[in-house]
Design a protein around this motif. Structure first.
Motif, PDB file in Angstrom:
ATOM      1  N   GLY A  63      -2.495 -72.821 -23.163  1.00  0.00           N
ATOM      2  CA  GLY A  63      -1.410 -72.469 -24.377  1.00  0.00           C
ATOM      3  C   GLY A  63      -0.469 -71.180 -23.012  1.00  0.00           C
ATOM      4  O   GLY A  63       0.486 -70.829 -24.083  1.00  0.00           O
ATOM      5  N   ARG A  64      -0.638 -71.544 -22.317  1.00  0.00           N
ATOM      6  CA  ARG A  64       0.421 -70.204 -21.163  1.00  0.00           C
ATOM      7  C   ARG A  64       1.902 -71.528 -21.478  1.00  0.00           C
ATOM      8  O   ARG A  64       2.442 -70.863 -20.973  1.00  0.00           O
ATOM      9  CB  ARG A  64      -0.602 -70.514 -20.001  1.00  0.00           C
ATOM     10  N   ARG A  65       1.562 -72.582 -21.229  1.00  0.00           N
ATOM     11  CA  ARG A  65       2.262 -73.487 -21.065  1.00  0.00           C
ATOM     12  C   ARG A  65       3.011 -73.493 -22.490  1.00  0.00           C
ATOM     13  O   ARG A  65       4.316 -73.235 -22.450  1.00  0.00           O
ATOM     14  CB  ARG A  65       2.216 -74.660 -20.678  1.00  0.00           C
ATOM     15  N   LEU A  66       2.084 -73.293 -23.485  1.00  0.00           N
ATOM     16  CA  LEU A  66       2.831 -73.397 -24.795  1.00  0.00           C
ATOM     17  C   LEU A  66       3.601 -71.716 -24.443  1.00  0.00           C
ATOM     18  O   LEU A  66       4.677 -72.130 -25.214  1.00  0.00           O
ATOM     19  CB  LEU A  66       1.744 -73.000 -26.305  1.00  0.00           C
ATOM     20  N   SER A  67       3.543 -70.468 -24.543  1.00  0.00           N
ATOM     21  CA  SER A  67       4.013 -69.524 -24.370  1.00  0.00           C
ATOM     22  C   SER A  67       5.668 -69.779 -23.894  1.00  0.00           C
ATOM     23  O   SER A  67       6.559 -68.850 -24.111  1.00  0.00           O
ATOM     24  CB  SER A  67       3.118 -68.023 -24.911  1.00  0.00           C
ATOM     25  N   ASP A  68       5.005 -70.534 -22.999  1.00  0.00           N
ATOM     26  CA  ASP A  68       6.407 -70.097 -21.832  1.00  0.00           C
ATOM     27  C   ASP A  68       7.520 -70.936 -22.611  1.00  0.00           C
ATOM     28  O   ASP A  68       8.574 -70.873 -22.936  1.00  0.00           O
ATOM     29  CB  ASP A  68       6.245 -71.248 -20.518  1.00  0.00           C
ATOM     30  N   GLN A  69       7.349 -72.115 -23.027  1.00  0.00           N
ATOM     31  CA  GLN A  69       7.589 -73.219 -23.854  1.00  0.00           C
ATOM     32  C   GLN A  69       8.204 -72.261 -24.834  1.00  0.00           C
ATOM     33  O   GLN A  69       9.858 -71.992 -25.859  1.00  0.00           O
ATOM     34  CB  GLN A  69       7.417 -74.651 -24.480  1.00  0.00           C
ATOM     35  N   MET A  70       8.091 -71.523 -25.940  1.00  0.00           N
ATOM     36  CA  MET A  70       7.914 -71.206 -27.090  1.00  0.00           C
ATOM     37  C   MET A  70       9.648 -69.731 -26.504  1.00  0.00           C
ATOM     38  O   MET A  70      10.602 -69.342 -27.034  1.00  0.00           O
ATOM     39  CB  MET A  70       7.273 -70.173 -27.908  1.00  0.00           C
ATOM     40  N   SER A  71       9.162 -68.996 -25.251  1.00  0.00           N
ATOM     41  CA  SER A  71       9.978 -68.389 -25.088  1.00  0.00           C
ATOM     42  C   SER A  71      11.839 -68.876 -24.284  1.00  0.00           C
ATOM     43  O   SER A  71      12.381 -68.571 -24.572  1.00  0.00           O
ATOM     44  CB  SER A  71       9.481 -67.531 -23.466  1.00  0.00           C
ATOM     45  N   ALA A  72      11.485 -70.400 -23.646  1.00  0.00           N
ATOM     46  CA  ALA A  72      12.207 -70.448 -24.034  1.00  0.00           C
ATOM     47  C   ALA A  72      13.041 -71.290 -24.693  1.00  0.00           C
ATOM     48  O   ALA A  72      14.596 -70.811 -25.064  1.00  0.00           O
ATOM     49  CB  ALA A  72      12.490 -72.163 -22.812  1.00  0.00           C
ATOM     50  N   ILE A  73      12.696 -71.552 -25.548  1.00  0.00           N
ATOM     51  CA  ILE A  73      13.552 -71.709 -26.808  1.00  0.00           C
ATOM     52  C   ILE A  73      14.463 -70.667 -28.099  1.00  0.00           C
ATOM     53  O   ILE A  73      14.837 -70.363 -27.969  1.00  0.00           O
ATOM     54  CB  ILE A  73      12.226 -72.047 -28.556  1.00  0.00           C
ATOM     55  N   LEU A  74      13.156 -69.142 -27.930  1.00  0.00           N
ATOM     56  CA  LEU A  74      13.973 -68.045 -28.086  1.00  0.00           C
ATOM     57  C   LEU A  74      14.993 -67.957 -27.604  1.00  0.00           C
ATOM     58  O   LEU A  74      15.933 -66.997 -27.453  1.00  0.00           O
ATOM     59  CB  LEU A  74      12.631 -66.970 -27.849  1.00  0.00           C
ATOM     60  N   ASP A  75      14.659 -68.566 -26.258  1.00  0.00           N
ATOM     61  CA  ASP A  75      15.747 -67.404 -25.586  1.00  0.00           C
ATOM     62  C   ASP A  75      16.625 -68.516 -25.183  1.00  0.00           C
ATOM     63  O   ASP A  75      18.352 -68.114 -26.105  1.00  0.00           O
ATOM     64  CB  ASP A  75      15.742 -67.744 -23.743  1.00  0.00           C
ATOM     65  N   ALA A  76      16.915 -69.418 -25.758  1.00  0.00           N
ATOM     66  CA  ALA A  76      18.281 -70.610 -26.056  1.00  0.00           C
ATOM     67  C   ALA A  76      18.871 -70.128 -27.685  1.00  0.00           C
ATOM     68  O   ALA A  76      20.101 -70.559 -27.531  1.00  0.00           O
ATOM     69  CB  ALA A  76      17.579 -72.092 -26.416  1.00  0.00           C
ATOM     70  N   LYS A  77      17.828 -69.440 -28.696  1.00  0.00           N
ATOM     71  CA  LYS A  77      18.943 -69.281 -29.172  1.00  0.00           C
ATOM     72  C   LYS A  77      19.217 -67.723 -30.014  1.00  0.00           C
ATOM     73  O   LYS A  77      20.301 -68.100 -30.196  1.00  0.00           O
ATOM     74  CB  LYS A  77      17.049 -68.803 -30.592  1.00  0.00           C
ATOM     75  N   ARG A  78      18.555 -67.052 -28.257  1.00  0.00           N
ATOM     76  CA  ARG A  78      19.851 -66.038 -28.301  1.00  0.00           C
ATOM     77  C   ARG A  78      21.174 -66.519 -27.548  1.00  0.00           C
ATOM     78  O   ARG A  78      22.427 -65.707 -28.025  1.00  0.00           O
ATOM     79  CB  ARG A  78      18.949 -64.930 -26.986  1.00  0.00           C
ATOM     80  N   LYS A  79      21.196 -67.221 -27.171  1.00  0.00           N
ATOM     81  CA  LYS A  79      22.474 -67.919 -26.214  1.00  0.00           C
ATOM     82  C   LYS A  79      23.075 -68.588 -26.693  1.00  0.00           C
ATOM     83  O   LYS A  79      24.585 -68.065 -26.901  1.00  0.00           O
ATOM     84  CB  LYS A  79      22.342 -68.907 -25.077  1.00  0.00           C
ATOM     85  N   LEU A  80      22.478 -69.191 -28.130  1.00  0.00           N
ATOM     86  CA  LEU A  80      23.528 -69.425 -28.984  1.00  0.00           C
ATOM     87  C   LEU A  80      23.936 -68.285 -30.345  1.00  0.00           C
ATOM     88  O   LEU A  80      25.924 -68.484 -29.749  1.00  0.00           O
ATOM     89  CB  LEU A  80      22.892 -70.446 -30.385  1.00  0.00           C
ATOM     90  N   GLN A  81      23.849 -67.830 -29.977  1.00  0.00           N
ATOM     91  CA  GLN A  81      23.888 -66.129 -30.853  1.00  0.00           C
ATOM     92  C   GLN A  81      25.212 -65.718 -29.966  1.00  0.00           C
ATOM     93  O   GLN A  81      26.392 -65.379 -30.992  1.00  0.00           O
ATOM     94  CB  GLN A  81      23.251 -65.503 -30.608  1.00  0.00           C
ATOM     95  N   ALA A  82      25.207 -65.737 -28.860  1.00  0.00           N
ATOM     96  CA  ALA A  82      26.097 -65.199 -28.188  1.00  0.00           C
ATOM     97  C   ALA A  82      27.398 -66.568 -27.833  1.00  0.00           C
ATOM     98  O   ALA A  82      28.223 -66.426 -26.942  1.00  0.00           O
ATOM     99  CB  ALA A  82      25.069 -64.317 -27.016  1.00  0.00           C
TER     100      ALA A  82
END
Ligand SMILES: [Zn+2]
Length: 335
Positions: free
Chosen positions: A294-313
């Protein structure tokens, strides 16, 4: 199928509470404007309130009984004092409004009450709008108008100012799933669509969209490559991903899908089956869920959300995706 007060209350609690109060206090407005996306219950609620106005044996002083002569005729669309106007082709024409006015200049056929519903009121031609405006300015006692629209900004401000505007909430995911299935979407496909949009129109379009069907396959494939052969993930990115996800909007959609895969894995671990959206991939995802934490999954989800923000920027999408893939595979051999 006709929905009851109770069912519609689930769909639009705020709107129905207000309408209930107006009925109980005898303060029903002369004109309502219902604004909301398709599938939010605008027409159903307009007809529900109409039944409350005509019903011969109200339940608890405000709910229509659904069984008296008036309720039944309204449900069947043949009550002489209830008129529904729909666009004739692309627009609502001035003759349609004039016919309505002619009809209303007679006294109520059976009672003092008359109701009209204008569906897609934004589609009124300019002359139809002006004609309706006069009508709204001199309301007959006992007349109630319901204007329904998905595009309130298209209506004349002078019309808006004559109406009590009620905003219909977008559908919650569970209601959305129900509506999608009622509209012919396969039950296994509805949860994913409901997760991506709360606009019924958009969801129905996605459901038959070839690009979207393909997008799901590519996203699942990327996940599987990351899991099985992390070193090949960059190859998959070049071979499949960038060919399919080109525009910024498409890439956002791809990242949303990827995020939902990780959410599903987490829900499988938490044993919350009812939340899964990739229903058709359930068996495969179940295998993967056992091999990660679960820990790893939540790290991976944060990475995806971070990527979405970068794309937006406006980060370069190629670079953004390559970084993301590296982050998603980080430590993958240890889990
Ligand atoms: Zn009734």
């Amino acid at each position: 199928m006709v929905k009851t007060w109770g069912q519609l209350l689930e769909l639009q609690p705020t709107v129905l509470k207000m309408l209930k109060n107006s009925l109980l206090k005898n303060r029903v407005a002369h004109a309502y404007l219902f604004e909301g996306m398709r599938g939010t219950g605008k027409k159903e609620i307009a007809l529900l309130l109409t039944k409350s106005l005509f019903c011969e044996q109200l339940v608890e002083d405000y709910k229509p009984c659904e069984s008296c002569n008036n309720c039944l005729r309204i449900n069947n669309g043949n009550h002489p004092d209830v008129h529904i106007v729909e666009p004739d082709g692309l627009s609502i024409k001035v003759e349609q409004i004039r016919n309505l006015q002619a009809e209303f200049s007679k006294k109520g056929v059976e009672s003092q009450n008359k109701v009209y519903v204008i569906s897609h009121a934004d589609k009124m031609s300019v002359s139809a709008s002006n004609s309706l405006l006069k009508f709204l300015e001199e309301p007959n006692p006992g007349t109630v108008a319901f204007l329904l629209t998905e595009q309130v900004q298209q209506l004349l401000p002078t019309i808006l100012s004559r109406c009590q505007v009620l905003v219909f909430q977008p559908l919650a995911p569970q209601m959305m799933i129900k509506q999608l299935i009622e509209n012919g979407v396969h039950p296994a496909k509805a949860p994913l669509l409901a997760q991506l949009t709360n606009n019924l129109e958009e969801a129905l379009k996605l459901n038959v969209d070839e690009w979207f069907a393909q997008a799901q396959k590519i996203v699942v494939k990327l996940y599987e490559v990351l899991k099985k052969n992390p070193l090949e993930a960059l190859v998959t990115l070049q071979g499949d991903w960038f060919l399919h996800f080109k525009e910024k909007e498409q890439i956002q959609r791809g990242l949303d899908l990827l995020l939902l895969i990780f959410k599903d894995l987490l829900y499988i671990q938490l044993d919350r089956q009812e939340q899964l959206v990739f229903v058709e991939e359930n068996e495969r995802l179940r295998q993967y869920a056992l091999q990660t934490s679960g820990r790893r999954l939540s790290d991976q989800m944060s990475a995806i959300l971070d990527a979405k923000r970068k794309l937006q920027a406006n980060m370069n999408p190629q670079l953004m995706m390559e970084q993301l893939v590296l982050k998603l595979q980080e430590g993958s051999s240890f889990v």
